[in-house]
Write a protein that holds these residues in place. Structure first.
Motif, short mmCIF file in Angstrom:
data_model
loop_
_atom_site.label_atom_id
_atom_site.label_comp_id
_atom_site.label_asym_id
_atom_site.label_seq_id
_atom_site.Cartn_x
_atom_site.Cartn_y
_atom_site.Cartn_z
N LEU A 189 0.58 -6.76 7.85
CA LEU A 189 1.62 -6.80 6.83
C LEU A 189 2.66 -5.74 7.16
CD1 LEU A 189 1.87 -8.50 4.19
CD2 LEU A 189 1.00 -6.48 2.98
N PRO A 190 3.94 -6.12 7.26
CA PRO A 190 4.96 -5.15 7.69
C PRO A 190 4.99 -3.91 6.81
CG PRO A 190 5.85 -7.37 7.70
CD PRO A 190 4.50 -7.46 7.04
N ARG A 191 5.37 -2.80 7.43
CA ARG A 191 5.44 -1.53 6.70
C ARG A 191 6.40 -1.63 5.52
NH1 ARG A 191 4.31 4.07 7.36
NH2 ARG A 191 5.02 5.01 5.39
N SER A 192 7.48 -2.41 5.68
CA SER A 192 8.44 -2.55 4.58
C SER A 192 7.79 -3.16 3.35
CB SER A 192 9.63 -3.40 5.02
OG SER A 192 9.20 -4.69 5.47
N VAL A 193 6.81 -4.08 3.55
CA VAL A 193 6.08 -4.66 2.42
C VAL A 193 5.10 -3.64 1.86
CG1 VAL A 193 4.54 -6.52 1.69
CG2 VAL A 193 6.36 -6.99 3.35
N GLN A 194 4.41 -2.95 2.75
CA GLN A 194 3.42 -1.96 2.30
C GLN A 194 4.08 -0.81 1.56
OE1 GLN A 194 0.14 -0.92 4.95
NE2 GLN A 194 0.95 -2.39 6.45
N ASP A 195 5.34 -0.49 1.88
CA ASP A 195 6.04 0.57 1.15
C ASP A 195 6.34 0.15 -0.29
OD1 ASP A 195 6.08 2.25 3.34
OD2 ASP A 195 8.15 1.80 3.91
N LYS A 224 2.64 2.75 0.68
CA LYS A 224 2.77 3.76 1.72
C LYS A 224 3.89 4.76 1.40
CE LYS A 224 -0.32 1.90 4.51
NZ LYS A 224 -1.63 2.56 4.74
N ASP A 225 4.83 4.37 0.55
CA ASP A 225 5.95 5.23 0.18
C ASP A 225 6.23 5.04 -1.30
OD1 ASP A 225 8.24 6.66 -0.18
OD2 ASP A 225 9.37 5.72 1.45
N PRO A 226 5.57 5.83 -2.15
CA PRO A 226 5.72 5.65 -3.61
C PRO A 226 7.17 5.70 -4.09
CG PRO A 226 3.87 7.10 -3.12
CD PRO A 226 4.58 6.87 -1.82
N SER A 227 8.04 6.36 -3.35
CA SER A 227 9.44 6.41 -3.78
C SER A 227 10.11 5.05 -3.69
CB SER A 227 10.22 7.43 -2.93
OG SER A 227 10.36 6.98 -1.58
N GLN A 228 9.56 4.14 -2.88
CA GLN A 228 10.12 2.79 -2.75
C GLN A 228 9.30 1.75 -3.49
OE1 GLN A 228 11.50 1.47 1.13
NE2 GLN A 228 11.20 3.53 1.96
#
Length: 480
Positions: A105-111, A69-73
């Motif tokens: 799945l939490p956003r932090s994992v998806q990032d 969800k966040d390629p920078s991460q």
């Protein structure tokens, strides 16, 4: 448990795909219609049928991706497996992260990860196998409850016929090669095709054994491994099957308390009365089946529904309907059940050597009938694996060699993969693993229908930061 899976169609090759990743030659495009979810894209990876002959016949393995969800991460890839064996995983990343998931799945994992799914070899869109099962064979499911020794002999004839069908079907050439070890090798081919030096992993149920095998075979290519609802180190062998008996005994009190606390179902006002109702209904249905449901199927359906607290109201309503001779709540038929059962048999029968003596099964059935009266006789009963060809390679021995990068999470009252197996796997891993136990029932301890925030947060923290508890953790029950 009769696992539902993604529809088994033909092997899919995604043509005219959209774009390749910057770090691999794979081309991603739309997923098959039965696996199309928002944001999910698919491709195929070729793998050897027989890894002893890597240049020989190849199989197509269907792979899916839910991009970060966040390629920078982005840290890497999180390969997933929903269990089975026999369950397709192509759609699983979308289910884990989708809006319909009770706890996505939490956003932090998806990032941090591209979430990767795949249909294992022999399943769904990955060179599906078949045993040409008849409707009558399918209707028996895989937990048939024998009334006596004669019943075991009768079931042995049916099991032998199924094994023969598997060995003579159009896909029989695949039969020796549909194994957990080969699926682990396929996972490493997927890693290579993705251009990743390592993979992280989230596997549930049978997926714990697949993950354990992969990180044993490829320890240096394993990053953060989460194993949820754990089989023992022998995988889905005869011991694991027979543990359904004690597993249901551990889990059933949760349902008995639920039913007793909800008098609208009329199943009893105490857990003891609810348990008595189970045996009453099983006996009545054995004598007089209702709408195709006999005592054996009643036991199996009860077992299946206790995989999740969310299924308890449906199960109680079904019991009430049977008790009062009313129409039962409708249940959708599982999709592509021939492939689900066939691929399941291919894996569990080829992974390990099963007893072949009918008399051995008769003795085990009688012992387990007494020790675990809810479903023990069915869990110990004979099946097609008794008549399967001998495995062509030895089982992978799970051990402690490799990095300390495994986090196991386990419910205390799991009917399908009881705590005893998880403890054995934990001991086999030694210092490689830590285990988080959650004081809750059901199959699946992380996210989806699992509500223990202590366990959920511990796993999410490990996936996103790499921090793993210094010692095993026991999470108390969540208040209702």
């Amino acid at each position: 448990m009769l696992v539902s899976a993604v529809a088994a169609m033909s092997v899919v090759s995604v043509l005219g795909a959209s774009r390749a990743t910057a770090h691999s030659g794979l081309k991603w495009g739309p997923c098959p219609a039965d696996s199309a979810l928002p944001g999910l894209e698919c491709t195929t990876v070729q793998v050897p049928l027989d890894y002893r002959k890597p240049q020989g016949r190849q199989l197509d393995v269907a792979v899916s991706r839910l991009p970060s969800k966040d390629p920078s991460q982005r840290r890497g890839v999180l390969v997933t497996n929903p269990g089975g064996p026999g369950a397709g995983g192509l759609i699983y990343p979308g289910l884990l992260a989708g809006d319909l998931s009770p706890q996505p799945l939490p956003r932090s994992v998806q990032d941090q990860y591209d979430v990767i799914g795949f249909d294992p070899r022999g399943v769904g869109h990955s060179s599906p196998v078949s045993c040409d099962l008849t409707p009558e064979q399918i209707a028996r499911r895989n937990l048939w409850y024998p009334a006596d020794a004669a019943g075991v002999r009768k079931d042995a004839k049916i099991a032998k016929a199924i094994a023969r069908q598997c060995a003579t079907s159009e896909t029989a050439a695949l039969l020796p090669h549909i194994t957990t070890a080969n699926t682990a090798r396929d996972m490493d081919r997927i890693r290579e095709a993705l251009g990743e030096p390592k993979i992280s992993y989230l596997g549930t149920s049978y997926g714990t054994y697949l993950g354990a095998v992969y990180t044993t075979m490829f320890p240096k290519r394993s990053d953060r491994f989460v194993l949820d609802s754990n089989l023992g180190p022998g995988g889905y062998d005869v011991t694991a099957m027979r543990r359904f008996g004690p597993g249901l005994e551990d889990r059933f009190p949760d349902f008995a308390k639920f039913a007793a606390a909800n008098p609208q179902y009329g199943l009893g006002t105490t857990p003891k009365q609810v348990r008595a109702k189970f045996f009453d209904l099983a006996a009545r249905l054995e004598k007089s089946p209702m709408r195709g449901l006999d005592g054996s199927l009643f036991r199996g359906i009860t077992f299946d529904h206790l995989y999740s607290d969310a299924s308890m109201p449906t199960l109680a309503a079904m019991w009430k309907a049977l008790d009062t001779n009313q129409p039962m709540p409708p249940e959708p038929p599982p999709a592509n059940v021939d492939n689900v059962i066939s691929s399941r048999l291919h894996v569990i029968c080829a992974d390990s050597k099963w007893p072949s003596s009918v008399r051995d099964y008769q003795r085990a059935v009688e012992v387990n009938r007494v020790k675990y009266p809810l479903i023990g006789a069915a869990a110990a009963n004979i099946g097609p694996c008794a008549f399967w060809p001998s495995p062509i390679e030895r089982p992978v021995r799970i051990g402690g060699r490799g990095p300390s990068n495994v986090l196991m999470v386990q419910n205390l009252r799991d009917p399908g993969t009881p705590l005893v197996g998880a403890r054995e796997l934990r001991n086999a891993f030694g210092a490689r693993a830590r285990m988080v136990t959650a004081d809750q029932g059901g199959h699946g301890a992380y996210l989806l229908f699992a509500r223990n925030m202590c366990a959920n947060n511990t796993v999410t923290t490990f996936l996103t930061t790499g921090h793993r508890p210094r010692h095993d953790v026991a999470c108390p029950a969540e208040p209702r």
